[in-house]
Design a protein around this motif. Structure first.
Motif, PDB file in Angstrom:
ATOM      1  N   ILE A 143       1.003  -0.691   0.135  1.00  0.00           N
ATOM      2  CA  ILE A 143       0.428   0.285  -0.303  1.00  0.00           C
ATOM      3  C   ILE A 143       1.001   1.477   0.167  1.00  0.00           C
ATOM      4  O   ILE A 143       1.686   1.438   1.207  1.00  0.00           O
ATOM      5  CB  ILE A 143      -1.294   0.246   1.288  1.00  0.00           C
ATOM      6  N   ALA A 144       0.985   2.038  -0.412  1.00  0.00           N
ATOM      7  CA  ALA A 144       1.677   3.315  -0.847  1.00  0.00           C
ATOM      8  C   ALA A 144       0.948   4.370  -0.459  1.00  0.00           C
ATOM      9  O   ALA A 144       0.095   4.745  -0.698  1.00  0.00           O
ATOM     10  CB  ALA A 144       2.002   3.844  -2.326  1.00  0.00           C
ATOM     11  N   ALA A 145       1.733   4.814   0.885  1.00  0.00           N
ATOM     12  CA  ALA A 145       1.504   5.823   1.704  1.00  0.00           C
ATOM     13  C   ALA A 145       2.501   6.608   2.149  1.00  0.00           C
ATOM     14  O   ALA A 145       3.481   6.247   2.107  1.00  0.00           O
ATOM     15  CB  ALA A 145       0.258   5.533   3.065  1.00  0.00           C
ATOM     16  N   ASP A 146       2.632   7.986   2.130  1.00  0.00           N
ATOM     17  CA  ASP A 146       2.963   8.955   3.266  1.00  0.00           C
ATOM     18  C   ASP A 146       2.569   8.893   4.333  1.00  0.00           C
ATOM     19  O   ASP A 146       1.553  10.088   4.745  1.00  0.00           O
ATOM     20  CB  ASP A 146       2.687  10.096   1.768  1.00  0.00           C
ATOM     21  N   LEU A 147       3.076   8.304   5.510  1.00  0.00           N
ATOM     22  CA  LEU A 147       2.367   8.413   6.411  1.00  0.00           C
ATOM     23  C   LEU A 147       2.758   9.032   7.137  1.00  0.00           C
ATOM     24  O   LEU A 147       1.997   9.306   8.699  1.00  0.00           O
ATOM     25  CB  LEU A 147       3.299   6.679   7.517  1.00  0.00           C
ATOM     26  N   SER A 148       3.256  10.496   6.838  1.00  0.00           N
ATOM     27  CA  SER A 148       2.916  11.793   7.640  1.00  0.00           C
ATOM     28  C   SER A 148       1.720  13.120   7.256  1.00  0.00           C
ATOM     29  O   SER A 148       1.829  14.010   8.146  1.00  0.00           O
ATOM     30  CB  SER A 148       4.240  12.482   7.303  1.00  0.00           C
ATOM     31  N   LEU A 149       1.219  12.169   6.552  1.00  0.00           N
ATOM     32  CA  LEU A 149      -0.367  12.803   6.369  1.00  0.00           C
ATOM     33  C   LEU A 149      -1.005  12.107   6.373  1.00  0.00           C
ATOM     34  O   LEU A 149      -1.492  10.174   6.125  1.00  0.00           O
ATOM     35  CB  LEU A 149      -0.215  12.773   4.670  1.00  0.00           C
ATOM     36  N   VAL A 150      -2.172  12.845   7.572  1.00  0.00           N
ATOM     37  CA  VAL A 150      -3.390  11.608   8.110  1.00  0.00           C
ATOM     38  C   VAL A 150      -4.145  10.950   6.698  1.00  0.00           C
ATOM     39  O   VAL A 150      -4.695   9.950   7.430  1.00  0.00           O
ATOM     40  CB  VAL A 150      -4.158  12.678   8.656  1.00  0.00           C
ATOM     41  N   GLU A 151      -4.509  12.098   6.298  1.00  0.00           N
ATOM     42  CA  GLU A 151      -5.674  11.350   4.632  1.00  0.00           C
ATOM     43  C   GLU A 151      -4.613  10.126   3.941  1.00  0.00           C
ATOM     44  O   GLU A 151      -5.778   8.997   4.135  1.00  0.00           O
ATOM     45  CB  GLU A 151      -5.288  12.308   3.513  1.00  0.00           C
ATOM     46  N   ASP A 152      -3.675  10.284   3.789  1.00  0.00           N
ATOM     47  CA  ASP A 152      -2.858   9.070   3.353  1.00  0.00           C
ATOM     48  C   ASP A 152      -3.284   7.418   4.474  1.00  0.00           C
ATOM     49  O   ASP A 152      -2.913   6.616   4.396  1.00  0.00           O
ATOM     50  CB  ASP A 152      -0.863   9.101   3.011  1.00  0.00           C
ATOM     51  N   ASN A 153      -2.868   7.909   5.285  1.00  0.00           N
ATOM     52  CA  ASN A 153      -2.653   6.998   6.629  1.00  0.00           C
ATOM     53  C   ASN A 153      -4.760   6.144   6.796  1.00  0.00           C
ATOM     54  O   ASN A 153      -4.738   5.195   6.936  1.00  0.00           O
ATOM     55  CB  ASN A 153      -2.538   7.297   8.291  1.00  0.00           C
ATOM     56  N   ARG A 154      -5.384   6.823   6.596  1.00  0.00           N
ATOM     57  CA  ARG A 154      -6.768   6.594   6.720  1.00  0.00           C
ATOM     58  C   ARG A 154      -6.629   5.441   5.650  1.00  0.00           C
ATOM     59  O   ARG A 154      -7.769   5.248   5.695  1.00  0.00           O
ATOM     60  CB  ARG A 154      -7.828   7.934   6.501  1.00  0.00           C
ATOM     61  N   ARG A 155      -6.890   6.585   4.370  1.00  0.00           N
ATOM     62  CA  ARG A 155      -6.640   5.817   3.394  1.00  0.00           C
ATOM     63  C   ARG A 155      -6.261   4.131   3.271  1.00  0.00           C
ATOM     64  O   ARG A 155      -6.499   2.991   2.871  1.00  0.00           O
ATOM     65  CB  ARG A 155      -5.820   6.337   1.883  1.00  0.00           C
ATOM     66  N   ALA A 156      -4.999   4.626   4.016  1.00  0.00           N
ATOM     67  CA  ALA A 156      -4.144   2.930   4.014  1.00  0.00           C
ATOM     68  C   ALA A 156      -4.897   2.174   4.812  1.00  0.00           C
ATOM     69  O   ALA A 156      -4.952   0.761   4.730  1.00  0.00           O
ATOM     70  CB  ALA A 156      -2.497   3.240   4.371  1.00  0.00           C
ATOM     71  N   ILE A 157      -5.908   2.633   6.264  1.00  0.00           N
ATOM     72  CA  ILE A 157      -6.065   1.625   6.838  1.00  0.00           C
ATOM     73  C   ILE A 157      -7.580   1.186   6.286  1.00  0.00           C
ATOM     74  O   ILE A 157      -8.030  -0.468   6.801  1.00  0.00           O
ATOM     75  CB  ILE A 157      -6.358   2.523   8.231  1.00  0.00           C
ATOM     76  N   ASP A 158      -8.046   1.901   5.535  1.00  0.00           N
ATOM     77  CA  ASP A 158      -9.602   1.559   5.036  1.00  0.00           C
ATOM     78  C   ASP A 158      -9.298   0.037   4.139  1.00  0.00           C
ATOM     79  O   ASP A 158      -9.925  -0.530   4.292  1.00  0.00           O
ATOM     80  CB  ASP A 158      -9.851   2.820   4.323  1.00  0.00           C
ATOM     81  N   ARG A 159      -7.598   0.091   3.376  1.00  0.00           N
ATOM     82  CA  ARG A 159      -7.777  -0.815   2.902  1.00  0.00           C
ATOM     83  C   ARG A 159      -7.343  -2.265   3.316  1.00  0.00           C
ATOM     84  O   ARG A 159      -7.507  -3.329   2.829  1.00  0.00           O
ATOM     85  CB  ARG A 159      -6.275  -0.122   1.935  1.00  0.00           C
ATOM     86  N   LEU A 160      -6.511  -1.645   4.840  1.00  0.00           N
ATOM     87  CA  LEU A 160      -5.876  -2.663   5.243  1.00  0.00           C
ATOM     88  C   LEU A 160      -7.220  -3.508   5.387  1.00  0.00           C
ATOM     89  O   LEU A 160      -7.430  -5.023   5.792  1.00  0.00           O
ATOM     90  CB  LEU A 160      -5.303  -3.161   6.326  1.00  0.00           C
ATOM     91  N   MET A 161      -8.675  -2.601   5.938  1.00  0.00           N
ATOM     92  CA  MET A 161      -9.771  -3.487   6.821  1.00  0.00           C
ATOM     93  C   MET A 161     -10.509  -3.931   5.623  1.00  0.00           C
ATOM     94  O   MET A 161     -11.417  -5.068   6.008  1.00  0.00           O
ATOM     95  CB  MET A 161     -10.508  -2.194   7.062  1.00  0.00           C
ATOM     96  N   ARG A 162     -10.326  -3.334   3.975  1.00  0.00           N
ATOM     97  CA  ARG A 162     -11.578  -4.070   3.870  1.00  0.00           C
ATOM     98  C   ARG A 162     -10.724  -5.255   2.665  1.00  0.00           C
ATOM     99  O   ARG A 162     -11.267  -6.528   2.766  1.00  0.00           O
ATOM    100  CB  ARG A 162     -11.690  -2.979   2.374  1.00  0.00           C
ATOM    101  N   ASP A 163      -9.513  -5.029   3.068  1.00  0.00           N
ATOM    102  CA  ASP A 163      -8.903  -6.533   3.139  1.00  0.00           C
ATOM    103  C   ASP A 163      -8.541  -8.044   3.138  1.00  0.00           C
ATOM    104  O   ASP A 163      -8.372  -9.208   3.171  1.00  0.00           O
ATOM    105  CB  ASP A 163      -7.608  -6.084   1.658  1.00  0.00           C
ATOM    106  N   HIS A 164      -8.598  -7.324   5.086  1.00  0.00           N
ATOM    107  CA  HIS A 164      -8.095  -8.419   5.857  1.00  0.00           C
ATOM    108  C   HIS A 164      -9.286  -8.430   7.136  1.00  0.00           C
ATOM    109  O   HIS A 164      -9.177  -7.560   7.846  1.00  0.00           O
ATOM    110  CB  HIS A 164      -7.155  -8.081   6.063  1.00  0.00           C
ATOM    111  N   ASP A 165      -9.727  -9.422   6.864  1.00  0.00           N
ATOM    112  CA  ASP A 165     -10.369  -9.908   8.521  1.00  0.00           C
ATOM    113  C   ASP A 165      -9.951  -9.606   9.458  1.00  0.00           C
ATOM    114  O   ASP A 165     -10.665  -9.106  11.030  1.00  0.00           O
ATOM    115  CB  ASP A 165     -11.740 -10.795   8.029  1.00  0.00           C
TER     116      ASP A 165
END
Length: 270
Positions: free
Chosen positions: A56-78
């Protein structure tokens, strides 16, 4: 097969952990800024392991990138079995991101807060969930400036580093209160690690790292061996380590109040 999530997993110790767990037959999700570095990581493992690697590509100093990465994780992994928070980018001076936030606080704490709190249910479904937060333990109990978390007034690298480290220890109180089965470890290497230096620092630190790293530093794959043992046999509750050595947790009379106060301040800022 476990699901292992590693932030900062394309470089240094994070990449060494990713290679280890892929070789061990686990599913590994790497979060980082560079797809090219992830592709290089994939090229370094056997072809049969590559389908178990995600990026998952993300700049983790950006809150929105963190949220996008977390949403992807929750969508893809139970279920997430292990969350290893290893992203790092050192700045000796105060820097404001495009979101208007202080970059070091955003990367080294806000990102970790979001991953720990928003992935709590995904971790709860694991048999032996564990979080390894590579925030060197041992900062003093009063290191958090609650009136100026982003250090707009009087930023120094030392103050910023101490505050992040203490905040990440306190974050463990919030995490384990919500999930008593969770192992939450603040961990730092026992000594210097020979890795590529990621950051914007002064010439002195760059020279010292270039000279001392090859002489005194340990290889990343050696440095992470204690993490592997801790992840493979996690114990519930909070703990602190330097390398393989367990350390006493920094404790103060206001720990629980500080945890609640920090959570409230972060929620208000987000």
């Amino acid at each position: 097969m476990r699901t292992i999530v590693i932030t900062g997993g394309t470089d240094g110790m994070g990449a060494s952990l990713a290679r280890h767990y892929l070789a061990a037959g686990e599913r590994v999700v790497v979060i980082g800024r560079s797809r090219a570095k992830f592709d290089a990581l994939l090229a370094s493992v056997v072809p049969s392991a590559r389908p178990r690697a995600g990026f998952i590509a993300a700049d983790l100093s950006l809150v929105e990138d963190n949220r996008r990465a977390i949403d992807r994780l929750m969508r893809d992994h139970d279920r997430i079995d292990a969350l290893i928070l290893a992203a790092s980018y050192i700045r000796q001076r105060r820097y404001v991101t495009s979101e208007g936030r202080e970059a070091s606080w955003s990367l080294f704490f806000l990102s970790k807060y979001l991953f720990v709190t928003e992935l709590a249910e995904s971790l709860r479904t694991a048999d032996r969930p564990v979080i390894v937060n590579t925030a060197v333990p041992g900062a003093r109990a009063d290191a958090i400036d609650f009136d100026d978390l982003e250090m707009a007034d009087g930023f120094t690298f030392r103050r910023s580093n101490a505050q992040q480290r203490r905040a990440n220890e306190v974050l463990g109180i919030l995490a384990t209160e919500r999930n008593p089965a969770l192992g939450y470890l603040t961990w730092g290497p026992a000594r210097l690690v020979r890795t590529g230096f990621a950051g914007e620092v002064g010439t002195g630190m760059k020279v010292a790292t270039a000279i001392l790293g090859p002489l005194l530093g340990q290889r990343a794959e050696d440095a992470v061996r204690p993490i592997i043992r801790l992840v493979d046999a996690p114990a519930p509750g909070r703990a602190a380590y330097r390398g393989a050595e367990a350390l006493p947790l920094t404790s103060g009379a206001q720990d629980e109040n500080d945890a609640a106060r920090l959570a409230a301040a972060v929620r208000a800022s987000l």
